[in-house]
Design a protein around this motif. Structure first.
Motif, PDB file in Angstrom:
ATOM      1  N   UNK A  22       0.826  -1.203   0.000  1.00  0.00           N
ATOM      2  CA  UNK A  22       0.000   0.000   0.000  1.00  0.00           C
ATOM      3  C   UNK A  22       0.865   1.258   0.000  1.00  0.00           C
ATOM      4  N   UNK A  23       2.061   1.134  -0.532  1.00  0.00           N
ATOM      5  CA  UNK A  23       3.020   2.236  -0.618  1.00  0.00           C
ATOM      6  C   UNK A  23       3.062   2.697  -2.069  1.00  0.00           C
ATOM      7  N   UNK A  24       2.558   3.892  -2.350  1.00  0.00           N
ATOM      8  CA  UNK A  24       2.338   4.333  -3.729  1.00  0.00           C
ATOM      9  C   UNK A  24       3.623   4.438  -4.549  1.00  0.00           C
ATOM     10  N   UNK A  25       4.765   4.616  -3.911  1.00  0.00           N
ATOM     11  CA  UNK A  25       6.019   4.742  -4.646  1.00  0.00           C
ATOM     12  C   UNK A  25       6.587   3.383  -5.069  1.00  0.00           C
ATOM     13  N   UNK A  26       5.975   2.321  -4.611  1.00  0.00           N
ATOM     14  CA  UNK A  26       6.465   0.980  -4.920  1.00  0.00           C
ATOM     15  C   UNK A  26       6.023   0.532  -6.297  1.00  0.00           C
ATOM     16  N   UNK A  27       6.874  -0.217  -6.965  1.00  0.00           N
ATOM     17  CA  UNK A  27       6.511  -0.830  -8.239  1.00  0.00           C
ATOM     18  C   UNK A  27       5.487  -1.946  -8.034  1.00  0.00           C
ATOM     19  N   UNK A  28       5.303  -2.351  -6.804  1.00  0.00           N
ATOM     20  CA  UNK A  28       4.337  -3.404  -6.497  1.00  0.00           C
ATOM     21  C   UNK A  28       3.053  -2.832  -5.865  1.00  0.00           C
ATOM     22  N   UNK A  29       2.866  -1.557  -5.965  1.00  0.00           N
ATOM     23  CA  UNK A  29       1.654  -0.927  -5.424  1.00  0.00           C
ATOM     24  C   UNK A  29       0.434  -1.595  -6.041  1.00  0.00           C
ATOM     25  N   UNK A  30      -0.479  -2.059  -5.193  1.00  0.00           N
ATOM     26  CA  UNK A  30      -1.532  -2.954  -5.662  1.00  0.00           C
ATOM     27  C   UNK A  30      -2.909  -2.320  -5.826  1.00  0.00           C
ATOM     28  N   UNK A  31      -3.114  -1.122  -5.347  1.00  0.00           N
ATOM     29  CA  UNK A  31      -4.459  -0.549  -5.322  1.00  0.00           C
ATOM     30  C   UNK A  31      -5.011  -0.267  -6.719  1.00  0.00           C
ATOM     31  N   UNK A  32      -4.129  -0.159  -7.719  1.00  0.00           N
ATOM     32  CA  UNK A  32      -4.588   0.086  -9.083  1.00  0.00           C
ATOM     33  C   UNK A  32      -4.957  -1.199  -9.820  1.00  0.00           C
ATOM     34  N   UNK A  33      -4.585  -2.341  -9.275  1.00  0.00           N
ATOM     35  CA  UNK A  33      -4.793  -3.606  -9.991  1.00  0.00           C
ATOM     36  C   UNK A  33      -5.631  -4.616  -9.215  1.00  0.00           C
ATOM     37  N   UNK A  34      -5.744  -4.458  -7.925  1.00  0.00           N
ATOM     38  CA  UNK A  34      -6.529  -5.379  -7.106  1.00  0.00           C
ATOM     39  C   UNK A  34      -7.642  -4.619  -6.396  1.00  0.00           C
ATOM     40  N   UNK A  35      -8.759  -5.270  -6.238  1.00  0.00           N
ATOM     41  CA  UNK A  35      -9.911  -4.678  -5.577  1.00  0.00           C
ATOM     42  C   UNK A  35     -10.216  -5.469  -4.300  1.00  0.00           C
ATOM     43  N   UNK A  36     -10.919  -4.879  -3.361  1.00  0.00           N
ATOM     44  CA  UNK A  36     -11.246  -5.599  -2.122  1.00  0.00           C
ATOM     45  C   UNK A  36     -11.863  -6.968  -2.372  1.00  0.00           C
ATOM     46  N   UNK A  37     -12.698  -7.084  -3.386  1.00  0.00           N
ATOM     47  CA  UNK A  37     -13.335  -8.369  -3.678  1.00  0.00           C
ATOM     48  C   UNK A  37     -12.313  -9.439  -4.023  1.00  0.00           C
ATOM     49  N   UNK A  38     -11.233  -9.047  -4.716  1.00  0.00           N
ATOM     50  CA  UNK A  38     -10.185 -10.010  -5.064  1.00  0.00           C
ATOM     51  C   UNK A  38      -9.596 -10.652  -3.812  1.00  0.00           C
ATOM     52  N   UNK A  39      -9.326  -9.836  -2.814  1.00  0.00           N
ATOM     53  CA  UNK A  39      -8.745 -10.353  -1.574  1.00  0.00           C
ATOM     54  C   UNK A  39      -9.756 -11.149  -0.775  1.00  0.00           C
ATOM     55  N   UNK A  40     -11.011 -10.739  -0.835  1.00  0.00           N
ATOM     56  CA  UNK A  40     -12.044 -11.447  -0.089  1.00  0.00           C
ATOM     57  C   UNK A  40     -12.279 -12.854  -0.626  1.00  0.00           C
ATOM     58  N   UNK A  41     -11.901 -13.096  -1.871  1.00  0.00           N
ATOM     59  CA  UNK A  41     -12.079 -14.412  -2.472  1.00  0.00           C
ATOM     60  C   UNK A  41     -10.991 -15.398  -2.079  1.00  0.00           C
ATOM     61  N   UNK A  42      -9.944 -14.941  -1.416  1.00  0.00           N
ATOM     62  CA  UNK A  42      -8.870 -15.836  -0.994  1.00  0.00           C
ATOM     63  C   UNK A  42      -9.360 -16.791   0.103  1.00  0.00           C
ATOM     64  N   UNK A  43      -8.798 -17.999   0.178  1.00  0.00           N
ATOM     65  CA  UNK A  43      -9.140 -18.912   1.270  1.00  0.00           C
ATOM     66  C   UNK A  43      -8.873 -18.260   2.621  1.00  0.00           C
ATOM     67  N   UNK A  44      -9.721 -18.514   3.578  1.00  0.00           N
ATOM     68  CA  UNK A  44      -9.623 -17.836   4.868  1.00  0.00           C
ATOM     69  C   UNK A  44      -8.344 -18.195   5.612  1.00  0.00           C
ATOM     70  N   UNK A  45      -7.795 -19.385   5.337  1.00  0.00           N
ATOM     71  CA  UNK A  45      -6.589 -19.789   6.065  1.00  0.00           C
ATOM     72  C   UNK A  45      -5.345 -19.035   5.607  1.00  0.00           C
ATOM     73  N   UNK A  46      -5.415 -18.366   4.461  1.00  0.00           N
ATOM     74  CA  UNK A  46      -4.300 -17.532   4.013  1.00  0.00           C
ATOM     75  C   UNK A  46      -4.476 -16.140   4.606  1.00  0.00           C
ATOM     76  N   UNK A  47      -3.520 -15.745   5.420  1.00  0.00           N
ATOM     77  CA  UNK A  47      -3.631 -14.441   6.069  1.00  0.00           C
ATOM     78  C   UNK A  47      -3.089 -13.334   5.162  1.00  0.00           C
ATOM     79  N   UNK A  48      -3.813 -12.234   5.135  1.00  0.00           N
ATOM     80  CA  UNK A  48      -3.513 -11.121   4.226  1.00  0.00           C
ATOM     81  C   UNK A  48      -2.754 -10.031   4.983  1.00  0.00           C
TER      82      UNK A  48
END
Length: 219
Positions: A22-48
């Motif tokens: 969640x650091x905008x200067x990072x090349x891996x900044x994710x807010x432009x490519x992933x949405x909350x729903x994407x993370x919510x679809x992950x298995x619950x045993x995988x911690x985010x």
């Protein structure tokens, strides 16, 4: 993780953690490519895990609730008081400390210990993050091992034997990223599987299985 299709492929390998920058200067900044729903679809045993650099507590908590994060990784100059605020809000904290070539002062960790669930040790360098290089793991002998930690910084298929030699340290998980990427935020699934097989073999029931984390190395 940065791309939904890649994230789900990695998730099928059952990592204990997946990380999101969640650091905008990072090349891996994710807010432009992933949405909350994407993370919510992950298995619950995988911690985010949400990775932040010198963000305000208000901003971190806002994103943590929006994306339903489980842990917040603080990778800047955040104070022990800020870690306490996040813990009181109900989120686990990972506080990062970067270790250079000189003797690292582990005494600075004392103020943070009551407020964090884990530390993360990586390699000091030009960028916030491990910069894809290892530090002298021998320095960890001077850490009191009181709080479990993530080990980061230049972990690759080549130094797995050296990782096994660290089994007497209080390592909670290893944090791998840049050595297993095709491009920033896009993981090479085949390399990740090779790492998992090399660490644990193919029998996932082994009780000595060490957790592994796919998050960030250099921002």
């Amino acid at each position: 993780m940065k791309f939904s299709h890649n994230m789900h492929k990695v998730a099928r390998m059952k990592p204990d953690y997946l990380g999101f920058i969640f650091y905008e200067k990072s090349r891996r900044y994710m807010a432009d490519t992933l949405h909350p729903k994407d993370l919510q679809e992950l298995p619950r045993q995988i911690r985010k895990v949400g990775v932040f650099v010198d963000a305000t507590t208000q901003e971190m908590l806002k994103q943590a609730k929006k994306y339903q994060l489980d842990l917040l990784q603080l990778h800047g100059q955040e104070s022990a008081e800020q870690c306490e605020e996040i813990k009181k809000a109900g989120f686990k904290v990972i506080k990062v400390f970067s270790i250079g070539q000189q003797d690292f002062d582990f005494a600075q960790l004392d103020a943070y210990k009551p407020h964090v669930s884990y530390f993360l040790f990586d390699t000091a360098g030009e960028h916030p993050g491990g910069n894809g290089e290892t530090f002298d793991w021998g320095q960890l002998r001077r850490y009191d091992q009181e709080v479990p930690f993530f080990l980061s910084g230049g972990i690759s298929l080549d130094n797995v034997p050296q990782l096994r030699e660290l089994s007497f340290f209080n390592i909670h998980a290893i944090d791998v990223n840049s050595r297993f990427e095709i491009e920033p935020g896009l993981k090479d699934v085949n390399l990740v599987q090779k790492l998992k097989d090399k660490l644990y073999g193919r029998d996932e029931r082994k009780p000595e299985r060490l957790p592994f984390s796919l998050r960030r190395k250099k921002q």
